[in-house]
Design a protein around this motif. Structure first.
Motif, PDB file in Angstrom:
ATOM      1  N   ALA A 121      -7.902  -7.142 -81.035  1.00  0.00           N
ATOM      2  CA  ALA A 121      -8.799  -6.070 -81.470  1.00  0.00           C
ATOM      3  C   ALA A 121      -8.125  -5.173 -82.503  1.00  0.00           C
ATOM      4  O   ALA A 121      -6.947  -4.835 -82.390  1.00  0.00           O
ATOM      5  N   CYS A 122      -8.880  -4.794 -83.520  1.00  0.00           N
ATOM      6  CA  CYS A 122      -8.396  -3.895 -84.569  1.00  0.00           C
ATOM      7  C   CYS A 122      -9.556  -2.997 -84.965  1.00  0.00           C
ATOM      8  O   CYS A 122     -10.387  -3.382 -85.788  1.00  0.00           O
ATOM      9  N   LEU A 123      -9.625  -1.831 -84.357  1.00  0.00           N
ATOM     10  CA  LEU A 123     -10.743  -0.922 -84.618  1.00  0.00           C
ATOM     11  C   LEU A 123     -10.872  -0.611 -86.101  1.00  0.00           C
ATOM     12  O   LEU A 123     -11.961  -0.683 -86.678  1.00  0.00           O
ATOM     13  N   THR A 124      -9.765  -0.285 -86.740  1.00  0.00           N
ATOM     14  CA  THR A 124      -9.813   0.137 -88.140  1.00  0.00           C
ATOM     15  C   THR A 124     -10.264  -0.985 -89.059  1.00  0.00           C
ATOM     16  O   THR A 124     -11.026  -0.771 -90.001  1.00  0.00           O
ATOM     17  N   GLY A 125      -9.798  -2.199 -88.796  1.00  0.00           N
ATOM     18  CA  GLY A 125     -10.163  -3.319 -89.656  1.00  0.00           C
ATOM     19  C   GLY A 125     -11.462  -3.987 -89.269  1.00  0.00           C
ATOM     20  O   GLY A 125     -12.320  -4.245 -90.119  1.00  0.00           O
ATOM     21  N   ASP A 126     -11.636  -4.259 -87.967  1.00  0.00           N
ATOM     22  CA  ASP A 126     -12.818  -4.991 -87.515  1.00  0.00           C
ATOM     23  C   ASP A 126     -14.096  -4.189 -87.706  1.00  0.00           C
ATOM     24  O   ASP A 126     -15.130  -4.734 -88.109  1.00  0.00           O
ATOM     25  N   LEU A 127     -14.049  -2.894 -87.392  1.00  0.00           N
ATOM     26  CA  LEU A 127     -15.261  -2.079 -87.415  1.00  0.00           C
ATOM     27  C   LEU A 127     -15.449  -1.335 -88.726  1.00  0.00           C
ATOM     28  O   LEU A 127     -16.560  -1.273 -89.262  1.00  0.00           O
ATOM     29  N   PHE A 128     -14.350  -0.786 -89.262  1.00  0.00           N
ATOM     30  CA  PHE A 128     -14.474   0.081 -90.432  1.00  0.00           C
ATOM     31  C   PHE A 128     -14.043  -0.570 -91.744  1.00  0.00           C
ATOM     32  O   PHE A 128     -14.144   0.045 -92.800  1.00  0.00           O
ATOM     33  N   GLY A 129     -13.551  -1.804 -91.684  1.00  0.00           N
ATOM     34  CA  GLY A 129     -13.186  -2.491 -92.917  1.00  0.00           C
ATOM     35  C   GLY A 129     -11.950  -1.938 -93.592  1.00  0.00           C
ATOM     36  O   GLY A 129     -11.857  -1.941 -94.822  1.00  0.00           O
ATOM     37  N   SER A 130     -10.980  -1.472 -92.816  1.00  0.00           N
ATOM     38  CA  SER A 130      -9.745  -0.939 -93.383  1.00  0.00           C
ATOM     39  C   SER A 130      -9.106  -1.948 -94.327  1.00  0.00           C
ATOM     40  O   SER A 130      -9.048  -3.153 -94.046  1.00  0.00           O
ATOM     41  N   LEU A 131      -8.577  -1.456 -95.433  1.00  0.00           N
ATOM     42  CA  LEU A 131      -7.883  -2.303 -96.399  1.00  0.00           C
ATOM     43  C   LEU A 131      -6.391  -2.427 -96.102  1.00  0.00           C
ATOM     44  O   LEU A 131      -5.679  -3.142 -96.798  1.00  0.00           O
ATOM     45  N   ARG A 132      -5.915  -1.749 -95.037  1.00  0.00           N
ATOM     46  CA  ARG A 132      -4.495  -1.810 -94.703  1.00  0.00           C
ATOM     47  C   ARG A 132      -4.124  -3.124 -94.020  1.00  0.00           C
ATOM     48  O   ARG A 132      -2.946  -3.433 -93.860  1.00  0.00           O
ATOM     49  N   CYS A 133      -5.116  -3.868 -93.581  1.00  0.00           N
ATOM     50  CA  CYS A 133      -4.875  -5.156 -92.930  1.00  0.00           C
ATOM     51  C   CYS A 133      -5.969  -6.129 -93.368  1.00  0.00           C
ATOM     52  O   CYS A 133      -6.848  -5.766 -94.143  1.00  0.00           O
ATOM     53  N   ASP A 134      -5.916  -7.337 -92.849  1.00  0.00           N
ATOM     54  CA  ASP A 134      -6.953  -8.336 -93.158  1.00  0.00           C
ATOM     55  C   ASP A 134      -7.727  -8.727 -91.901  1.00  0.00           C
ATOM     56  O   ASP A 134      -8.411  -9.752 -91.879  1.00  0.00           O
ATOM     57  N   CYS A 135      -7.635  -7.899 -90.856  1.00  0.00           N
ATOM     58  CA  CYS A 135      -8.184  -8.272 -89.547  1.00  0.00           C
ATOM     59  C   CYS A 135      -9.701  -8.454 -89.560  1.00  0.00           C
ATOM     60  O   CYS A 135     -10.220  -9.412 -88.988  1.00  0.00           O
ATOM     61  N   SER A 235      -4.103 -29.172 -83.195  1.00  0.00           N
ATOM     62  CA  SER A 235      -3.928 -28.942 -84.624  1.00  0.00           C
ATOM     63  C   SER A 235      -4.047 -27.460 -84.918  1.00  0.00           C
ATOM     64  O   SER A 235      -4.535 -26.680 -84.089  1.00  0.00           O
ATOM     65  N   ARG A 236      -3.572 -27.080 -86.097  1.00  0.00           N
ATOM     66  CA  ARG A 236      -3.655 -25.689 -86.544  1.00  0.00           C
ATOM     67  C   ARG A 236      -4.401 -25.626 -87.860  1.00  0.00           C
ATOM     68  O   ARG A 236      -4.224 -26.486 -88.729  1.00  0.00           O
ATOM     69  N   GLN A 237      -5.226 -24.603 -88.006  1.00  0.00           N
ATOM     70  CA  GLN A 237      -5.937 -24.376 -89.257  1.00  0.00           C
ATOM     71  C   GLN A 237      -5.660 -22.953 -89.714  1.00  0.00           C
ATOM     72  O   GLN A 237      -5.785 -22.005 -88.935  1.00  0.00           O
ATOM     73  N   ALA A 238      -5.256 -22.801 -90.972  1.00  0.00           N
ATOM     74  CA  ALA A 238      -4.991 -21.467 -91.508  1.00  0.00           C
ATOM     75  C   ALA A 238      -6.267 -20.638 -91.550  1.00  0.00           C
ATOM     76  O   ALA A 238      -7.378 -21.178 -91.665  1.00  0.00           O
ATOM     77  N   LEU A 239      -6.111 -19.321 -91.459  1.00  0.00           N
ATOM     78  CA  LEU A 239      -7.253 -18.413 -91.500  1.00  0.00           C
ATOM     79  C   LEU A 239      -6.830 -17.158 -92.251  1.00  0.00           C
ATOM     80  O   LEU A 239      -6.018 -16.382 -91.756  1.00  0.00           O
ATOM     81  N   TYR A 240      -7.363 -16.975 -93.448  1.00  0.00           N
ATOM     82  CA  TYR A 240      -6.939 -15.878 -94.300  1.00  0.00           C
ATOM     83  C   TYR A 240      -8.031 -14.834 -94.485  1.00  0.00           C
ATOM     84  O   TYR A 240      -9.221 -15.125 -94.355  1.00  0.00           O
ATOM     85  N   GLY A 241      -7.561 -13.626 -94.802  1.00  0.00           N
ATOM     86  CA  GLY A 241      -8.440 -12.606 -95.332  1.00  0.00           C
ATOM     87  C   GLY A 241      -8.148 -12.479 -96.818  1.00  0.00           C
ATOM     88  O   GLY A 241      -7.657 -13.415 -97.458  1.00  0.00           O
ATOM     89  N   THR A 242      -8.435 -11.311 -97.361  1.00  0.00           N
ATOM     90  CA  THR A 242      -8.229 -11.088 -98.787  1.00  0.00           C
ATOM     91  C   THR A 242      -6.983 -10.243 -99.015  1.00  0.00           C
ATOM     92  O   THR A 242      -6.766  -9.234 -98.346  1.00  0.00           O
ATOM     93  N   LEU A 243      -6.151 -10.666 -99.958  1.00  0.00           N
ATOM     94  CA  LEU A 243      -4.977  -9.905-100.347  1.00  0.00           C
ATOM     95  C   LEU A 243      -5.400  -8.781-101.288  1.00  0.00           C
ATOM     96  O   LEU A 243      -6.160  -8.997-102.232  1.00  0.00           O
ATOM     97  N   ASN A 244      -4.930  -7.557-100.990  1.00  0.00           N
ATOM     98  CA  ASN A 244      -5.204  -6.432-101.888  1.00  0.00           C
ATOM     99  C   ASN A 244      -3.963  -5.547-101.978  1.00  0.00           C
ATOM    100  O   ASN A 244      -2.962  -5.778-101.290  1.00  0.00           O
ATOM    101  N   ASP A 245      -4.037  -4.532-102.811  1.00  0.00           N
ATOM    102  CA  ASP A 245      -2.865  -3.677-103.023  1.00  0.00           C
ATOM    103  C   ASP A 245      -2.481  -2.880-101.780  1.00  0.00           C
ATOM    104  O   ASP A 245      -1.339  -2.445-101.655  1.00  0.00           O
ATOM    105  N   HIS A 246      -3.419  -2.682-100.864  1.00  0.00           N
ATOM    106  CA  HIS A 246      -3.151  -1.885 -99.668  1.00  0.00           C
ATOM    107  C   HIS A 246      -2.518  -2.713 -98.550  1.00  0.00           C
ATOM    108  O   HIS A 246      -1.769  -2.165 -97.730  1.00  0.00           O
ATOM    109  N   ASN A 247      -2.813  -4.012 -98.483  1.00  0.00           N
ATOM    110  CA  ASN A 247      -2.275  -4.810 -97.381  1.00  0.00           C
ATOM    111  C   ASN A 247      -1.173  -5.774 -97.806  1.00  0.00           C
ATOM    112  O   ASN A 247      -0.632  -6.506 -96.980  1.00  0.00           O
ATOM    113  N   ARG A 248      -0.840  -5.777 -99.096  1.00  0.00           N
ATOM    114  CA  ARG A 248       0.161  -6.729 -99.594  1.00  0.00           C
ATOM    115  C   ARG A 248       1.503  -6.564 -98.876  1.00  0.00           C
ATOM    116  O   ARG A 248       2.129  -7.541 -98.448  1.00  0.00           O
TER     117      ARG A 248
END
Length: 273
Positions: A121-135, A235-248
């Motif tokens: 769970a990541c309240l800031t990312g999952d609910l509010f779309g925080s750019l500090r992470c890719d959650c 097996s494993r499958q990669a799962l990415y979000g978007t890279l930005n200046d805040h979460n790099r």
């Protein structure tokens, strides 16, 4: 770091730190020895309920809930990217944490490994779309990908901030703003680099009758935890979000210092903005 302090601590001190951690408090505790002449008075206060007595052995084990998870309730909840979805809620025995299995389609009928995502769970990312992470993006991408794969399970685990809780995550963010990376910020508060445990995920999968999975993750620790718990990771499958200046910086620290497999997003093969 908290892990170093715990390793060097005596049993009583270790148990006290474990209790703080279980309660999502900063892992610092004042420990005092009871003098022989005071033991009778303390025992009387325990007996009348003024003081709470917790045996050292029980406190040391308070992080472990293996086999004690309760399946509480469930309901059908259509999602934007996965219409045929059910939410099944599990509760830990002390009631402090509740975890949700999002069952997409009918994975119990799958002939092969079940697509699975363990999402903390990541309240800031999952609910509010925080750019500090890719959650948040990882969560939505996981639901869509599991649906595209024909169904599977997303375990939404109450492990905010890699297991340190929301209050401490916000404290760590403030320290990141002062120059620390995500791991050093957690260390400065007394926590290890990752406080999460996945025994509850193993128990949830057992309740769902799932023993073989295709894991959507970039975290080798999740693979190891499931394997240790008797779940076959086919097996494993990669799962990415978007890279930005805040979460790099955050993603770079996870890759370089915690061993997360993020080459695809950090090398520009995934979407950026």
């Amino acid at each position: 770091a908290w892990a170093d302090a715990l390793a060097d601590a005596a049993p009583a001190e270790s148990a006290a730190l474990a209790l703080m951690r279980r309660a999502l408090l900063i892992p610092a505790a004042l420990v005092a020895r009871v003098a022989p002449e005071r033991r009778a008075a303390v025992a009387a206060e325990v007996a009348d309920g003024t003081l709470l007595e917790v045996p050292v052995e029980a406190a040391a084990r308070c992080q472990e809930a293996r086999g004690l998870l309760k399946r509480i309730s469930e309901a059908r909840i259509p999602l934007e990217d996965a219409f045929d979805s059910r939410f099944i809620l599990f509760r830990e025995p002390d009631g402090l944490r509740e975890h949700v299995a999002v069952v997409i389609g009918a994975p119990e009928t799958a002939a092969g490994p079940v697509p699975l995502r363990l999402h903390s769970a990541c309240l800031t990312g999952d609910l509010f779309g925080s750019l500090r992470c890719d959650c948040g993006e990882q969560l939505r991408n996981a639901v869509a990908e599991i649906e595209a794969l024909g169904g599977g399970v997303l375990l939404y685990l109450a492990q905010e901030g890699r297991g340190i809780g929301l209050a401490n995550k916000l404290r760590a963010y403030t320290r990141q703003d002062a120059g620390l990376d995500t791991l050093d910020a957690d260390h400065s508060l007394g926590f290890a680099e990752d406080e999460r445990r996945y025994a509850v995920a193993v128990d949830m999968l057992a309740s769902l009758g799932i023993r073989r999975v295709q894991l959507l993750t970039n975290n080798p620790g999740k693979i190891a935890a499931l394997t240790d718990g008797g779940i076959e990771v086919a097996s494993r499958q990669a799962l990415y979000g978007t890279l930005n200046d805040h979460n790099r910086r955050y993603l770079s620290a996870k890759a370089e210092r915690a061993g997360h497999m993020l080459e695809g997003v950090l090398n520009g093969k995934a979407r950026q903005r």
